[in-house]
Design a protein around this motif. Structure first.
Motif, PDB file in Angstrom:
ATOM      1  N   HIS A 106      38.011  37.060  13.467  1.00 21.20           N
ATOM      2  CA  HIS A 106      37.944  37.771  12.187  1.00 21.20           C
ATOM      3  C   HIS A 106      36.689  37.356  11.404  1.00 21.20           C
ATOM      4  CE1 HIS A 106      42.603  37.980  12.494  1.00 21.20           C
ATOM      5  NE2 HIS A 106      42.036  38.978  13.126  1.00 21.20           N
ATOM      6  N   GLN A 107      36.382  36.060  11.442  1.00 15.57           N
ATOM      7  CA  GLN A 107      35.184  35.584  10.746  1.00 15.57           C
ATOM      8  C   GLN A 107      33.925  36.175  11.376  1.00 15.57           C
ATOM      9  OE1 GLN A 107      35.582  31.335  11.034  1.00 15.57           O
ATOM     10  NE2 GLN A 107      37.386  31.266   9.695  1.00 15.57           N
ATOM     11  N   ARG A 145      38.185  44.963   8.836  1.00 18.56           N
ATOM     12  CA  ARG A 145      37.968  43.578   9.240  1.00 18.56           C
ATOM     13  C   ARG A 145      38.961  43.153  10.314  1.00 18.56           C
ATOM     14  NH1 ARG A 145      38.527  38.242   5.319  1.00 18.56           N
ATOM     15  NH2 ARG A 145      38.023  36.706   6.921  1.00 18.56           N
ATOM     16  N   THR A 181      33.557  39.784  10.286  1.00 17.02           N
ATOM     17  CA  THR A 181      33.081  39.875   8.909  1.00 17.02           C
ATOM     18  C   THR A 181      31.571  39.627   8.845  1.00 17.02           C
ATOM     19  OG1 THR A 181      35.217  39.080   8.125  1.00 17.02           O
ATOM     20  CG2 THR A 181      33.397  38.979   6.574  1.00 17.02           C
ATOM     21  N   GLN A 200      41.474  33.868  14.211  1.00 19.47           N
ATOM     22  CA  GLN A 200      40.835  33.596  12.917  1.00 19.47           C
ATOM     23  C   GLN A 200      39.325  33.526  13.072  1.00 19.47           C
ATOM     24  OE1 GLN A 200      42.430  30.565  10.428  1.00 19.47           O
ATOM     25  NE2 GLN A 200      44.529  31.300  10.576  1.00 19.47           N
ATOM     26  N   ASN A 201      38.860  32.902  14.155  1.00 17.83           N
ATOM     27  CA  ASN A 201      37.414  32.845  14.400  1.00 17.83           C
ATOM     28  C   ASN A 201      36.857  34.240  14.660  1.00 17.83           C
ATOM     29  OD1 ASN A 201      34.924  31.124  15.256  1.00 17.83           O
ATOM     30  ND2 ASN A 201      35.227  32.550  16.953  1.00 17.83           N
ATOM     31  N   SER A 255      44.863  32.692   5.722  1.00 16.00           N
ATOM     32  CA  SER A 255      44.252  33.584   6.716  1.00 16.00           C
ATOM     33  C   SER A 255      45.278  34.083   7.735  1.00 16.00           C
ATOM     34  CB  SER A 255      43.104  32.879   7.433  1.00 16.00           C
ATOM     35  OG  SER A 255      43.568  31.757   8.142  1.00 16.00           O
TER      36      SER A 255
END
Length: 622
Positions: A396-397, A594, A400, A393-394, A561
């Protein structure tokens, strides 16, 4: 797997005993584990392999010789009926068709030899002690299995994540003096010199991947399996998912073999059949990097003896622990109660093959999903699963934002503890070692070498991300229904319960190729998701509305997410462009994509199947 190794090394300094399994006290108690390798490390492997092996069979039967089993199959009424049918349809002499049936059976059948079993017991002891720190088994489940084998014919249904699964199952049963199963294996293994025959002599029988319209082959195969089962000569073992899961998610069950093993009960040839789901949880899978490359389009290497010897370099690696959980035996008689009218089988002679009715197909399909859910519920999740979820998740951030910031380890530790508590509240089966070390520093993907091309950089990064995703996927079943509800709340035009339910129903239908979602259980899944989110304080439910609480904002954001990579993979424009564009790599450069997981061939296949089923795209033969 350089994202996780520094942290896991530190985590492993804690207490790693097999009994440190965290349970939700609100749920039913699961069995404790014992490390079966502990005794192997303290005693002779040769003495272990050569010990007295006297398993108890169904109703105290004596072991059946291979020649006797083949004779029973070839003399069966069903096979004689099909041989006559094929002879009439093709104009061949019945004796020729009989010879072909005999040749098929000779190619297929197992031929158990205790000397070969003892060789494998000795060899696998050496290999397992080198590869794994522990192999933990629930001994209460073993005792239930021993009892079940004596009462009724037994079918073993292990989860399938690695080639190691069927070797591991036989090794465990030999260790606990339980009858070795006959195992359905693909023809690929039969082509391995020496190894194929050794597998046959340790209980494997070989079947084609597909039969097409070959009536004779299907008849020999089905009669072979049913003869073993009806007479209780040995437990029958096969993988309900049909093949190894490259993504660590459970696959949609294949119904062919399950139809066959349920047939003797449905036709009244046995009183009952016990089906035992077995959950095999690996801390680290031997084929992890191979799977990631396969999903990126690198061809799967052919099974061969030379390839097996080349793979011996894995013996220098640490693959952590394995947890094997033998679930409660499931009675086919109980499953069928009120679902199937067995009188229909009295209308036609039992030896005449017939296509299953819609009622039977529905029953077998529902049973298959229920059994795979039972496998999922008893999967033991390790810290890798939680850390991979948070790091992805980090990542992916960062993608982005166009940055590579990584995560401060103190922050990662705090988030891991928060996520661990959330897993507990949702009823997950956790193996959580102690964390006695203060974590400090920063974790982020390694920087590529300056001479690497953009395509090579993408492939290298994709292998790492897909490897991480396979560990995250191990825990997806725990959050799946709440995550669908969280995504539905975000997608719905209002907080009205009916609006949210409509969005939930759409997402659930769309993802039915991707995850194990039992047919016809939409309302039940919606209610389960609401219950879990309300229980954890993330959601308030009124008569008309669903409202996310302030405390629940973080939970809902996390759950949403979890499904985001799958949602992007299912976007029609992106999916079709990727599948048919000759320049796939260019699509994935910064700003275009992404989630690297969208490159997975598994996600592409599932998304196309869903889009076809939903009528969003059409397949036209040209």
């Amino acid at each position: 797997f350089n994202l996780l190794l520094p942290i896991i090394t530190l985590l492993r300094r804690g207490d790693l005993s097999c009994s440190s399994v965290v349970l939700n006290p609100m749920l039913k108690k699961r069995d404790d584990f014992e490390d079966m390798l502990e005794e192997r490390r303290n005693s002779s492997d040769l003495r272990y392999a050569l010990r007295c092996y006297t398993p108890v069979l169904y109703k105290g039967l004596a072991p059946c010789k291979a020649s006797m089993l083949k004779s029973m199959v070839l003399q069966s009424d069903q096979l004689h009926h099909v041989i006559g049918q094929v002879s009439r349809e093709t104009g061949r002499a019945a004796d020729d068709v009989q010879e072909e049936a005999s040749a098929i059976l000779e190619e297929m059948a197992h031929c158990l030899q205790l000397s070969t079993v003892r060789f494998f017991a000795f060899t696998l002891s050496k290999v397992f002690k080198t590869l794994f720190r522990s192999i933990c088994v629930n001994e209460e489940g073993i005792q239930r299995l021993q009892q079940a084998i004596q009462e009724h014919p037994v079918v073993l249904l292990p989860s399938h994540r690695s080639y190691m699964d069927f070797l591991l199952m036989s090794y465990i049963l030999y260790t606990y003096d339980i009858a070795l199963p006959v195992i359905a294996a693909g023809m690929d293994f039969m082509g391995m010199k020496f190894v194929g025959e050794m597998l046959r002599m340790s209980g494997a029988f070989f079947i084609r991947r597909s039969f097409g319209g070959d009536k004779l082959y299907w008849s020999v195969f089905s009669e072979y399996v049913k003869t073993m089962l009806k007479n209780g000569f040995a437990p029958v073992e096969f993988f309900l998912e049909g093949t190894r899961s490259r993504t660590s998610k459970s696959l949609t069950p294949k119904l062919g073999l399950l139809n066959i093993v349920m047939d003797p009960y449905l036709k009244g040839e046995v009183y009952d059949i016990n089906v035992v789901p077995v959950s095999i949880s690996y801390e680290r899978i031997l084929e992890e990097a191979l799977y990631a490359r396969e999903m990126l389009g690198v061809p799967k290497p052919k099974e061969s003896t030379s390839g097996l010897f080349k793979a011996r370099k894995v013996l220098s690696e640490d693959y952590g622990s394995i947890h094997v959980y033998f679930g409660q035996p499931v009675s086919v008689r109980s499953l069928a109660q009120g679902r199937v009218n067995r009188c229909q089988f009295n209308l036609v002679p039992r030896h005449i093959p017939r296509r299953p009715s819609e009622e039977i197909q529905s029953f077998v399909n529902d049973s298959a999903y229920r059994l795979v859910r039972a496998q999922e519920e008893n999967m033991v999740l390790k810290p890798w699963v939680l850390l991979a979820s948070l790091l992805l998740q980090n990542h992916h951030q960062d993608q982005t934002a166009g940055q590579k910031r990584g995560m401060v380890l103190e922050e990662l530790t705090a988030q891991a503890v928060w996520l661990r508590d959330m897993f507990r509240e949702y009823g997950a089966f956790l193996h959580w070692p102690g964390m006695n070390t203060v974590l400090s520093g920063q974790v982020k993907p390694g920087e590529p070498h300056s001479t690497v091309t953009p395509e090579e950089e993408l492939l290298s990064q994709a292998v790492i991300v897909l490897s991480c995703a396979s560990y995250r996927n191990q825990g997806l079943h725990v959050f799946l229904r709440p995550a669908l509800l969280a995504s539905a709340i975000n997608a719905a035009s209002s907080n009205l319960k009916q609006e949210v339910f409509n969005s939930f129903s759409f997402l659930r239908n769309m993802f039915s190729n991707e995850f194990i979602l039992c047919p016809g259980a939409t309302v039940q899944d919606f209610e389960e998701a609401c219950y879990l989110l309300v229980k954890t304080g993330a959601l308030q439910v009124t008569q008309q509305e669903l409202l996310v609480t302030e405390r629940g904002q973080r939970t809902v954001a996390f759950l949403t997410s979890m499904l985001d990579p799958f949602l992007q993979g299912y976007q029609v424009r992106e999916t079709l462009y990727k599948m048919f564009s000759p320049c796939l790599v260019r699509l994935c450069f910064p700003g275009r994509l992404r989630y690297t997981e969208v490159l997975s061939s598994d996600l592409q296949k599932n998304s196309l199947a869903a889009l076809l089923r939903l009528g969003a795209v059409q397949k036209i033969k040209a």
